[in-house]
Motif scaffolding. Structure first.
Motif, PDB file in Angstrom:
ATOM      1  N   GLU A 235       0.809  -1.207   0.000  1.00 32.73           N
ATOM      2  CA  GLU A 235       0.000   0.000   0.000  1.00 32.73           C
ATOM      3  C   GLU A 235       0.851   1.269   0.000  1.00 32.73           C
ATOM      4  O   GLU A 235       0.326   2.370  -0.153  1.00 32.73           O
ATOM      5  N   ASN A 236       2.152   1.128   0.198  1.00 30.96           N
ATOM      6  CA  ASN A 236       3.037   2.288   0.229  1.00 30.96           C
ATOM      7  C   ASN A 236       3.284   2.767  -1.200  1.00 30.96           C
ATOM      8  O   ASN A 236       3.960   2.111  -1.984  1.00 30.96           O
ATOM      9  N   LEU A 237       2.760   3.946  -1.529  1.00 36.48           N
ATOM     10  CA  LEU A 237       2.893   4.482  -2.883  1.00 36.48           C
ATOM     11  C   LEU A 237       4.123   5.367  -3.028  1.00 36.48           C
ATOM     12  O   LEU A 237       4.365   5.925  -4.095  1.00 36.48           O
ATOM     13  N   GLY A 238       4.882   5.522  -1.957  1.00 37.10           N
ATOM     14  CA  GLY A 238       6.062   6.361  -2.030  1.00 37.10           C
ATOM     15  C   GLY A 238       5.742   7.835  -2.108  1.00 37.10           C
ATOM     16  O   GLY A 238       6.546   8.639  -2.590  1.00 37.10           O
ATOM     17  N   LEU A 239       4.583   8.245  -1.607  1.00 38.90           N
ATOM     18  CA  LEU A 239       4.153   9.640  -1.694  1.00 38.90           C
ATOM     19  C   LEU A 239       4.202  10.335  -0.339  1.00 38.90           C
ATOM     20  O   LEU A 239       3.787  11.481  -0.221  1.00 38.90           O
ATOM     21  N   GLY A 240       4.681   9.643   0.683  1.00 42.87           N
ATOM     22  CA  GLY A 240       4.736  10.250   1.995  1.00 42.87           C
ATOM     23  C   GLY A 240       3.515   9.955   2.842  1.00 42.87           C
ATOM     24  O   GLY A 240       3.426  10.404   3.976  1.00 42.87           O
ATOM     25  N   PHE A 241       2.558   9.238   2.304  1.00 49.64           N
ATOM     26  CA  PHE A 241       1.383   8.834   3.065  1.00 49.64           C
ATOM     27  C   PHE A 241       0.815   7.567   2.461  1.00 49.64           C
ATOM     28  O   PHE A 241       1.162   7.182   1.349  1.00 49.64           O
ATOM     29  N   CYS A 242      -0.056   6.911   3.210  1.00 52.33           N
ATOM     30  CA  CYS A 242      -0.673   5.670   2.745  1.00 52.33           C
ATOM     31  C   CYS A 242      -2.080   5.952   2.238  1.00 52.33           C
ATOM     32  O   CYS A 242      -2.740   6.885   2.696  1.00 52.33           O
ATOM     33  N   PRO A 243      -2.567   5.148   1.309  1.00 45.16           N
ATOM     34  CA  PRO A 243      -3.946   5.328   0.831  1.00 45.16           C
ATOM     35  C   PRO A 243      -4.935   5.087   1.969  1.00 45.16           C
ATOM     36  O   PRO A 243      -4.641   4.404   2.943  1.00 45.16           O
ATOM     37  N   TYR A 244      -6.111   5.649   1.842  1.00 46.52           N
ATOM     38  CA  TYR A 244      -7.163   5.417   2.821  1.00 46.52           C
ATOM     39  C   TYR A 244      -7.494   3.931   2.907  1.00 46.52           C
ATOM     40  O   TYR A 244      -7.519   3.225   1.903  1.00 46.52           O
ATOM     41  N   ASP A 245      -7.777   3.481   4.103  1.00 43.47           N
ATOM     42  CA  ASP A 245      -8.202   2.098   4.274  1.00 43.47           C
ATOM     43  C   ASP A 245      -9.480   1.988   5.106  1.00 43.47           C
ATOM     44  O   ASP A 245      -9.919   0.893   5.430  1.00 43.47           O
ATOM     45  N   ASN A 246     -10.086   3.130   5.472  1.00 38.98           N
ATOM     46  CA  ASN A 246     -11.327   3.111   6.246  1.00 38.98           C
ATOM     47  C   ASN A 246     -12.166   4.324   5.853  1.00 38.98           C
ATOM     48  O   ASN A 246     -11.720   5.467   5.982  1.00 38.98           O
ATOM     49  N   ILE A 247     -13.368   4.073   5.324  1.00 36.78           N
ATOM     50  CA  ILE A 247     -14.260   5.146   4.892  1.00 36.78           C
ATOM     51  C   ILE A 247     -15.435   5.224   5.853  1.00 36.78           C
ATOM     52  O   ILE A 247     -15.994   4.202   6.265  1.00 36.78           O
ATOM     53  N   PHE A 248     -15.812   6.458   6.211  1.00 40.70           N
ATOM     54  CA  PHE A 248     -16.939   6.700   7.111  1.00 40.70           C
ATOM     55  C   PHE A 248     -17.940   7.609   6.404  1.00 40.70           C
ATOM     56  O   PHE A 248     -17.580   8.699   5.943  1.00 40.70           O
ATOM     57  N   LEU A 249     -19.190   7.166   6.321  1.00 44.70           N
ATOM     58  CA  LEU A 249     -20.266   7.985   5.763  1.00 44.70           C
ATOM     59  C   LEU A 249     -21.215   8.330   6.907  1.00 44.70           C
ATOM     60  O   LEU A 249     -21.774   7.434   7.543  1.00 44.70           O
ATOM     61  N   LEU A 250     -21.383   9.630   7.172  1.00 46.85           N
ATOM     62  CA  LEU A 250     -22.166  10.064   8.321  1.00 46.85           C
ATOM     63  C   LEU A 250     -23.371  10.889   7.904  1.00 46.85           C
ATOM     64  O   LEU A 250     -23.331  11.600   6.897  1.00 46.85           O
ATOM     65  N   SER A 251     -24.411  10.803   8.703  1.00 47.33           N
ATOM     66  CA  SER A 251     -25.564  11.685   8.581  1.00 47.33           C
ATOM     67  C   SER A 251     -26.036  11.993   9.992  1.00 47.33           C
ATOM     68  O   SER A 251     -26.289  11.078  10.783  1.00 47.33           O
ATOM     69  N   ALA A 252     -26.117  13.296  10.334  1.00 44.93           N
ATOM     70  CA  ALA A 252     -26.465  13.692  11.701  1.00 44.93           C
ATOM     71  C   ALA A 252     -27.556  14.747  11.683  1.00 44.93           C
ATOM     72  O   ALA A 252     -27.605  15.603  10.794  1.00 44.93           O
ATOM     73  N   THR A 253     -28.425  14.683  12.675  1.00 45.77           N
ATOM     74  CA  THR A 253     -29.507  15.654  12.785  1.00 45.77           C
ATOM     75  C   THR A 253     -29.816  15.897  14.259  1.00 45.77           C
ATOM     76  O   THR A 253     -29.453  15.091  15.123  1.00 45.77           O
ATOM     77  N   VAL A 254     -30.478  17.005  14.539  1.00 46.14           N
ATOM     78  CA  VAL A 254     -30.899  17.329  15.900  1.00 46.14           C
ATOM     79  C   VAL A 254     -32.418  17.294  15.953  1.00 46.14           C
ATOM     80  O   VAL A 254     -33.097  17.946  15.155  1.00 46.14           O
ATOM     81  N   VAL A 255     -32.955  16.511  16.866  1.00 47.43           N
ATOM     82  CA  VAL A 255     -34.402  16.394  17.065  1.00 47.43           C
ATOM     83  C   VAL A 255     -34.681  16.586  18.552  1.00 47.43           C
ATOM     84  O   VAL A 255     -34.113  15.869  19.391  1.00 47.43           O
ATOM     85  N   ASN A 256     -35.518  17.562  18.867  1.00 45.92           N
ATOM     86  CA  ASN A 256     -35.889  17.838  20.260  1.00 45.92           C
ATOM     87  C   ASN A 256     -34.659  17.989  21.157  1.00 45.92           C
ATOM     88  O   ASN A 256     -34.571  17.395  22.243  1.00 45.92           O
ATOM     89  N   GLU A 257     -33.700  18.756  20.672  1.00 42.95           N
ATOM     90  CA  GLU A 257     -32.491  19.119  21.425  1.00 42.95           C
ATOM     91  C   GLU A 257     -31.576  17.932  21.730  1.00 42.95           C
ATOM     92  O   GLU A 257     -30.807  17.957  22.688  1.00 42.95           O
ATOM     93  N   HIS A 258     -31.659  16.898  20.909  1.00 42.65           N
ATOM     94  CA  HIS A 258     -30.740  15.779  21.026  1.00 42.65           C
ATOM     95  C   HIS A 258     -30.168  15.475  19.639  1.00 42.65           C
ATOM     96  O   HIS A 258     -30.866  15.619  18.625  1.00 42.65           O
ATOM     97  N   LEU A 259     -28.897  15.074  19.626  1.00 44.05           N
ATOM     98  CA  LEU A 259     -28.212  14.816  18.365  1.00 44.05           C
ATOM     99  C   LEU A 259     -28.201  13.322  18.061  1.00 44.05           C
ATOM    100  O   LEU A 259     -27.845  12.503  18.916  1.00 44.05           O
ATOM    101  N   TYR A 260     -28.578  12.987  16.833  1.00 44.72           N
ATOM    102  CA  TYR A 260     -28.617  11.601  16.375  1.00 44.72           C
ATOM    103  C   TYR A 260     -27.767  11.465  15.123  1.00 44.72           C
ATOM    104  O   TYR A 260     -27.781  12.325  14.245  1.00 44.72           O
ATOM    105  N   CYS A 261     -27.036  10.359  15.031  1.00 47.65           N
ATOM    106  CA  CYS A 261     -26.098  10.195  13.915  1.00 47.65           C
ATOM    107  C   CYS A 261     -26.029   8.734  13.487  1.00 47.65           C
ATOM    108  O   CYS A 261     -26.093   7.826  14.317  1.00 47.65           O
ATOM    109  N   ILE A 262     -25.891   8.524  12.177  1.00 50.84           N
ATOM    110  CA  ILE A 262     -25.599   7.201  11.640  1.00 50.84           C
ATOM    111  C   ILE A 262     -24.209   7.245  11.029  1.00 50.84           C
ATOM    112  O   ILE A 262     -23.819   8.251  10.416  1.00 50.84           O
ATOM    113  N   VAL A 263     -23.436   6.182  11.223  1.00 45.05           N
ATOM    114  CA  VAL A 263     -22.101   6.062  10.644  1.00 45.05           C
ATOM    115  C   VAL A 263     -22.025   4.736   9.899  1.00 45.05           C
ATOM    116  O   VAL A 263     -22.154   3.668  10.500  1.00 45.05           O
TER     117      VAL A 263
END
Length: 292
Positions: A235-263
């Motif tokens: 995975e080392n591309l010789g660019l000084g960093f490694c490619p991503y290996d973990n993706i997170f897709l989030l959606s968050a909202t506030v309902v009745n003064e509480h925060l809810y999120c899906i990941v």
């Protein structure tokens, strides 16, 4: 005669593109700009070129071993059925079947959490809120011998999703807390539980937007994390960093003064290439409704 392996011809060019775009990717964090029903939140990352909707498939096809013909067929089918944000295109709703995950909670000052459809950490059922999301019916529900989210489709035959976590953060919240995500960090602003989402605290923000579903606004973020070091691995591309290996897709909202999120998590770049639109569709199906 034309070369039979285009990878050896194109790969140096793609690496040069990544290098150039990486240098240009440092930019100030921008505040959300409302554009009607959908708003751009941010697009900040030193490696965000690897997630560009146009270049990512080509780059991954070169850097990761795949079957070109099969990958092309899956990409074509995905583009026919889904919009770039993961939503289904008009007229195809009846062609794809989804499994709905639905559960109820009562708001609490403590952290509440549901993983893969099961309440964990002493989270109790309730009747004041109804939370739901959907994932493709062809993904296993874990009750048939296969791991949950196992995609039996030809060419995939693997888990399409690592984990789906839904949580209610502790304490009270308002929309200003969501707006701070671009300045203090998404994981911190959304109070992500470190016990299961620790890597999110070091993840890059790839993009974000604000959408309306029902009467609520949902802040959606695409994030990705790379290992601190890939040493001498492939995975080392010789660019000084490694490619991503973990993706997170989030959606968050506030309902009745509480925060809810899906990941929605994916930890396989090959699977991400094939299932990214469907993973985004899972994220965009997240709904929180007050029932009382």
């Amino acid at each position: 005669m034309m070369p039979t392996n285009w990878g050896f011809v194109i790969q140096p060019f793609c690496l040069l593109v990544i290098l150039c775009c990486t240098c240009q990717a440092f930019q100030p964090v921008v505040q959300p700009q409302r554009l009607g029903r959908a708003s751009v939140v941010c697009s900040v990352s030193r490696r965000d070129i690897m997630f560009d909707s146009l270049l990512l498939p080509s780059i991954l096809a070169i850097l990761l071993p795949t079957e070109p013909s099969l990958a092309s067929e899956v990409q074509d089918l995905t583009s026919q059925l889904f919009n770039p944000d993961g939503s289904l295109k008009e007229g195809v709703e009846s062609e794809i079947k989804f499994r709905k995950v639905e559960f109820g909670w009562d708001p609490s000052d403590d952290l509440s959490m549901n993983q893969d459809g099961v309440n964990v950490g002493d989270t109790k059922d309730g009747s004041k809120l109804r939370l739901s999301y959907e994932y493709p019916l062809r993904w296993s529900d874990g009750k048939d011998g296969d791991p949950i989210y196992f995609d039996r489709s030809e060419g995939t035959n693997a888990k399409a999703c690592k984990r789906i976590t839904v949580y209610q953060s502790s304490g009270f919240a308002d929309e200003k807390r969501l707006e701070k995500a671009t300045t203090i960090g998404v994981a911190k602003a959304l109070d992500a539980p470190e016990s299961v989402l620790s890597r999110m605290y070091k993840a890059d923000i790839i993009s974000g937007r604000i959408v309306e579903r029902g009467s609520n606004e949902y802040y959606e973020f695409d994030m990705a994390a790379a290992p601190d070091s890939c040493d001498n691995s492939k995975e080392n591309l010789g660019l000084g960093f490694c490619p991503y290996d973990n993706i997170f897709l989030l959606s968050a909202t506030v309902v009745n003064e509480h925060l809810y999120c899906i990941v929605v998590e994916c930890d396989d770049t090959k699977i991400w290439k094939l299932a990214s639109a469907e993973l985004k569709r899972v994220r965009s199906s997240f709904v929180v409704e007050a029932t009382a």
